[in-house]
Motif scaffolding. Structure first.
Motif, PDB file in Angstrom:
ATOM      1  N   MET A   1      46.484  23.548 118.553  1.00 15.93           N
ATOM      2  CA  MET A   1      45.696  24.493 119.339  1.00 15.93           C
ATOM      3  C   MET A   1      46.629  25.309 120.215  1.00 15.93           C
ATOM      4  SD  MET A   1      42.564  23.650 121.954  1.00 15.93           S
ATOM      5  CE  MET A   1      41.778  24.911 122.953  1.00 15.93           C
ATOM      6  N   LYS A   2      46.551  26.628 120.117  1.00 16.69           N
ATOM      7  CA  LYS A   2      47.305  27.541 120.967  1.00 16.69           C
ATOM      8  C   LYS A   2      46.293  28.370 121.748  1.00 16.69           C
ATOM      9  CE  LYS A   2      51.335  26.392 119.231  1.00 16.69           C
ATOM     10  NZ  LYS A   2      52.334  25.647 120.023  1.00 16.69           N
ATOM     11  N   TYR A   3      46.340  28.247 123.080  1.00 14.68           N
ATOM     12  CA  TYR A   3      45.305  28.864 123.908  1.00 14.68           C
ATOM     13  C   TYR A   3      45.940  29.615 125.062  1.00 14.68           C
ATOM     14  CZ  TYR A   3      41.094  29.058 126.908  1.00 14.68           C
ATOM     15  OH  TYR A   3      40.055  29.464 127.696  1.00 14.68           O
ATOM     16  N   GLU A   4      45.692  30.914 125.140  1.00 10.35           N
ATOM     17  CA  GLU A   4      46.134  31.762 126.240  1.00 10.35           C
ATOM     18  C   GLU A   4      44.872  32.314 126.888  1.00 10.35           C
ATOM     19  OE1 GLU A   4      49.084  33.380 128.623  1.00 10.35           O
ATOM     20  OE2 GLU A   4      49.585  32.411 126.734  1.00 10.35           O
ATOM     21  N   VAL A   5      44.578  31.855 128.106  1.00 10.84           N
ATOM     22  CA  VAL A   5      43.323  32.207 128.771  1.00 10.84           C
ATOM     23  C   VAL A   5      43.145  33.724 128.825  1.00 10.84           C
ATOM     24  CG1 VAL A   5      42.001  32.051 130.909  1.00 10.84           C
ATOM     25  CG2 VAL A   5      43.382  30.106 130.150  1.00 10.84           C
ATOM     26  N   GLY A   6      41.996  34.179 128.351  1.00  9.38           N
ATOM     27  CA  GLY A   6      41.677  35.596 128.392  1.00  9.38           C
ATOM     28  C   GLY A   6      42.328  36.432 127.318  1.00  9.38           C
ATOM     29  N   GLU A   7      43.216  35.816 126.516  1.00 13.00           N
ATOM     30  CA  GLU A   7      43.938  36.563 125.486  1.00 13.00           C
ATOM     31  C   GLU A   7      43.544  36.111 124.076  1.00 13.00           C
ATOM     32  OE1 GLU A   7      45.872  39.142 125.979  1.00 13.00           O
ATOM     33  OE2 GLU A   7      45.619  39.042 128.152  1.00 13.00           O
ATOM     34  N   TYR A   8      43.786  34.844 123.776  1.00 10.37           N
ATOM     35  CA  TYR A   8      43.497  34.367 122.426  1.00 10.37           C
ATOM     36  C   TYR A   8      43.396  32.846 122.421  1.00 10.37           C
ATOM     37  CZ  TYR A   8      48.299  32.716 122.029  1.00 10.37           C
ATOM     38  OH  TYR A   8      49.481  32.038 122.232  1.00 10.37           O
ATOM     39  N   CYS A   9      42.824  32.329 121.361  1.00  7.69           N
ATOM     40  CA  CYS A   9      42.827  30.890 121.091  1.00  7.69           C
ATOM     41  C   CYS A   9      42.873  30.738 119.574  1.00  7.69           C
ATOM     42  CB  CYS A   9      41.585  30.204 121.659  1.00  7.69           C
ATOM     43  SG  CYS A   9      41.560  28.407 121.383  1.00  7.69           S
ATOM     44  N   THR A  10      43.871  30.018 119.074  1.00  9.61           N
ATOM     45  CA  THR A  10      44.041  29.841 117.636  1.00  9.61           C
ATOM     46  C   THR A  10      44.105  28.357 117.312  1.00  9.61           C
ATOM     47  OG1 THR A  10      45.230  31.940 117.407  1.00  9.61           O
ATOM     48  CG2 THR A  10      45.528  30.321 115.651  1.00  9.61           C
ATOM     49  N   LEU A  11      43.327  27.946 116.320  1.00  6.80           N
ATOM     50  CA  LEU A  11      43.287  26.543 115.919  1.00  6.80           C
ATOM     51  C   LEU A  11      43.441  26.430 114.404  1.00  6.80           C
ATOM     52  CD1 LEU A  11      40.710  27.052 118.135  1.00  6.80           C
ATOM     53  CD2 LEU A  11      40.916  24.562 118.178  1.00  6.80           C
ATOM     54  N   PRO A  12      44.468  25.754 113.914  1.00  3.53           N
ATOM     55  CA  PRO A  12      44.530  25.391 112.497  1.00  3.53           C
ATOM     56  C   PRO A  12      43.654  24.153 112.260  1.00  3.53           C
ATOM     57  CG  PRO A  12      46.730  25.589 113.473  1.00  3.53           C
ATOM     58  CD  PRO A  12      45.746  25.500 114.592  1.00  3.53           C
ATOM     59  N   TYR A  13      42.815  24.222 111.246  1.00  2.00           N
ATOM     60  CA  TYR A  13      41.944  23.106 110.884  1.00  2.00           C
ATOM     61  C   TYR A  13      42.331  22.575 109.506  1.00  2.00           C
ATOM     62  CZ  TYR A  13      38.683  24.944 114.453  1.00  2.00           C
ATOM     63  OH  TYR A  13      38.101  25.387 115.617  1.00  2.00           O
ATOM     64  N   GLN A  14      42.235  21.265 109.348  1.00  2.00           N
ATOM     65  CA  GLN A  14      42.286  20.679 108.019  1.00  2.00           C
ATOM     66  C   GLN A  14      40.841  20.560 107.569  1.00  2.00           C
ATOM     67  OE1 GLN A  14      45.276  19.776 106.351  1.00  2.00           O
ATOM     68  NE2 GLN A  14      43.888  19.802 104.601  1.00  2.00           N
ATOM     69  N   LEU A  15      40.470  21.347 106.585  1.00  2.00           N
ATOM     70  CA  LEU A  15      39.099  21.382 106.089  1.00  2.00           C
ATOM     71  C   LEU A  15      39.100  20.843 104.666  1.00  2.00           C
ATOM     72  CD1 LEU A  15      36.182  22.370 106.812  1.00  2.00           C
ATOM     73  CD2 LEU A  15      36.744  24.447 105.532  1.00  2.00           C
ATOM     74  N   GLY A  16      38.780  19.559 104.516  1.00  2.00           N
ATOM     75  CA  GLY A  16      38.897  18.947 103.200  1.00  2.00           C
ATOM     76  C   GLY A  16      40.338  19.061 102.735  1.00  2.00           C
ATOM     77  N   PRO A  17      40.577  19.579 101.523  1.00  2.00           N
ATOM     78  CA  PRO A  17      41.952  19.710 101.026  1.00  2.00           C
ATOM     79  C   PRO A  17      42.658  20.977 101.503  1.00  2.00           C
ATOM     80  CG  PRO A  17      40.412  20.407  99.337  1.00  2.00           C
ATOM     81  CD  PRO A  17      39.574  19.914 100.493  1.00  2.00           C
ATOM     82  N   ARG A  18      41.976  21.832 102.256  1.00  2.00           N
ATOM     83  CA  ARG A  18      42.545  23.121 102.634  1.00  2.00           C
ATOM     84  C   ARG A  18      42.878  23.171 104.119  1.00  2.00           C
ATOM     85  NH1 ARG A  18      39.243  28.065 100.009  1.00  2.00           N
ATOM     86  NH2 ARG A  18      41.094  29.103 100.857  1.00  2.00           N
ATOM     87  N   MET A  19      43.874  24.007 104.449  1.00  2.00           N
ATOM     88  CA  MET A  19      44.162  24.302 105.844  1.00  2.00           C
ATOM     89  C   MET A  19      43.672  25.716 106.124  1.00  2.00           C
ATOM     90  SD  MET A  19      47.723  24.469 108.049  1.00  2.00           S
ATOM     91  CE  MET A  19      48.388  22.984 107.321  1.00  2.00           C
ATOM     92  N   VAL A  20      42.862  25.859 107.153  1.00  2.00           N
ATOM     93  CA  VAL A  20      42.316  27.173 107.495  1.00  2.00           C
ATOM     94  C   VAL A  20      42.592  27.453 108.970  1.00  2.00           C
ATOM     95  CG1 VAL A  20      40.524  26.950 105.741  1.00  2.00           C
ATOM     96  CG2 VAL A  20      40.018  26.304 108.092  1.00  2.00           C
ATOM     97  N   ILE A  21      42.606  28.724 109.312  1.00  2.00           N
ATOM     98  CA  ILE A  21      42.901  29.157 110.669  1.00  2.00           C
ATOM     99  C   ILE A  21      41.662  29.796 111.271  1.00  2.00           C
ATOM    100  CG2 ILE A  21      44.437  30.526 112.128  1.00  2.00           C
ATOM    101  CD1 ILE A  21      45.806  28.356 110.400  1.00  2.00           C
ATOM    102  N   GLY A  22      41.345  29.389 112.497  1.00  2.00           N
ATOM    103  CA  GLY A  22      40.287  30.027 113.257  1.00  2.00           C
ATOM    104  C   GLY A  22      40.889  30.625 114.516  1.00  2.00           C
ATOM    105  N   THR A  23      40.542  31.859 114.834  1.00  2.00           N
ATOM    106  CA  THR A  23      41.156  32.492 116.000  1.00  2.00           C
ATOM    107  C   THR A  23      40.166  33.379 116.744  1.00  2.00           C
ATOM    108  OG1 THR A  23      43.029  33.845 116.747  1.00  2.00           O
ATOM    109  CG2 THR A  23      42.032  34.446 114.646  1.00  2.00           C
ATOM    110  N   PHE A  24      40.235  33.316 118.063  1.00  2.00           N
ATOM    111  CA  PHE A  24      39.528  34.240 118.940  1.00  2.00           C
ATOM    112  C   PHE A  24      40.565  35.208 119.504  1.00  2.00           C
ATOM    113  CE2 PHE A  24      37.226  30.149 119.548  1.00  2.00           C
ATOM    114  CZ  PHE A  24      35.995  30.518 119.024  1.00  2.00           C
ATOM    115  N   ARG A  25      40.211  36.475 119.596  1.00  2.00           N
ATOM    116  CA  ARG A  25      41.095  37.469 120.202  1.00  2.00           C
ATOM    117  C   ARG A  25      40.298  38.243 121.240  1.00  2.00           C
ATOM    118  NH1 ARG A  25      45.363  40.071 116.012  1.00  2.00           N
ATOM    119  NH2 ARG A  25      46.323  38.120 115.342  1.00  2.00           N
ATOM    120  N   TRP A  26      40.583  37.948 122.508  1.00  2.00           N
ATOM    121  CA  TRP A  26      39.839  38.588 123.589  1.00  2.00           C
ATOM    122  C   TRP A  26      40.637  39.704 124.248  1.00  2.00           C
ATOM    123  CZ3 TRP A  26      40.320  32.970 124.419  1.00  2.00           C
ATOM    124  CH2 TRP A  26      39.300  32.257 123.784  1.00  2.00           C
TER     125      TRP A  26
END
Length: 324
Positions: free
Chosen positions: A52-77
């Motif tokens: 988890m990489k979180y910069e308050v007011g800027e962004y938050c990015t989380l790599p997830y292990q979803l079953g056999p795949r790795m996916v990225i979820g990100t907020f950009r504020w």
């Protein structure tokens, strides 16, 4: 769900709610599964947070292990460097952009590195033992170990080869993909330079040997080194604690000696690393801390607790062979 590149402006309360939901793996599994496994509408994939990489007011990015795949979820504020891939999709109820990690536009070598056929061809050309015909590279399979979205990815490569006599053998290499060709090239040449110092020749410092540089993929390849991960021996050795695994204490002392040997080796590079950008970031974070409110502090506490749980439960480099 549709591909978009913009998100509505979020308030502080919105970002609080978004980050809380993003850390709830059960809810995220329900959001992510239809996006990445549309052919299995009745199945909800297992989901866990890898980082988890979180910069308050800027962004938050989380790599997830979803079953056999790795996916990225990100907020950009706020204003964030780097582009999202064209394949990024918006989870509208959450305001999160999601995409497969191998589609990271800053790391163009990832897709090739993770494709068994293409990476076999690339390594067969890059490594002289295969290029010169001394050995035949039969297959390669890559597995991501550590990944920082938009920056770099460390991977383990398991190779199957055949020698001139027909005997089969397995081999392990590690590779790190970078987001800038100049950075990858500098790492390659600096590792070569360090390997020729007295600190390494005398055995005071042991470095993973550099075996190849693939500029088209911005990928530096290194051989393995034997040993145990020091990080795994340091649990419980925080603060003034004097108990714990003695191998952890011995490892810290040996690591300090190796680090000192490298820094006094006389090796130098002309690569500049300006401090301006880091200072600006520190000033910004300090300003944010000065204006923190109880509800924001509560969110930070929850986020830190979640990260501690992730860090303890996620062993990213298994086995006794350490990655570079």
């Amino acid at each position: 769900m549709q591909s978009v590149q913009t998100e509505p402006i979020a308030t502080s309360a919105d970002t609080h709610r978004q980050v809380q939901i993003a850390q709830n793996t059960q809810q995220m599994a329900e959001y992510l599964t239809p996006a990445f496994f549309p052919d299995h509408p009745d199945h909800v994939a297992d989901c866990r947070i890898l980082d988890m990489k979180y910069e308050v007011g800027e962004y938050c990015t989380l790599p997830y292990q979803l079953g056999p795949r790795m996916v990225i979820g990100t907020f950009r504020w706020g204003e964030v460097e780097g582009e999202l891939p064209a394949s990024a999709r918006l989870i509208e109820p959450l305001g999160m952009q999601v995409y497969s990690f191998e589609q990271d536009p800053a790391l163009p070598g990832l897709a090739t590195a993770l494709d068994p056929r293409r990476i076999r061809a690339a390594l067969a050309e890059a490594l002289p033992e295969y290029r010169d015909g001394g050995r035949e590279l039969l297959s390669v399979r890559a597995r991501p170990l550590r990944y920082r979205p938009g920056k770099r990815c460390t991977m383990r490569f398991d190779l199957l080869e055949r020698d001139a006599a027909g005997a089969l053998a397995r081999r392990t290499l590690y590779g790190k993909a970078y987001h800038q060709l100049g950075k990858a090239s500098s790492v390659f040449h600096e590792m070569q330079m360090l390997s020729d110092t007295d600190a390494v020749r005398s055995g005071r410092a042991i470095l993973a040997p550099v075996v190849a540089f693939l500029p088209d993929l911005m990928l530096v390849m290194q051989g393995p080194i034997e040993g145990e991960s020091l990080e795994m021996l340091l649990e419980g050795l925080q603060g003034n604690v004097t108990a714990g695994d003695p191998r952890g204490w011995a490892g810290v002392v040996r690591s300090a000696g190796a680090l000192a040997a490298v820094h006094t080796s006389g090796a130098a590079t002309d690569r500049e690393r300006p401090i301006d950008k880091e200072l600006k970031r520190f000033v910004k974070r300090a300003s944010q801390a000065a204006t923190a409110t109880p509800d924001r502090l509560s969110l930070h506490s929850e986020g830190w607790q979640t990260w501690q749980e992730i860090r303890i439960s996620s062993v990213l480099v298994p086995g006794s062979t350490s990655s570079p």
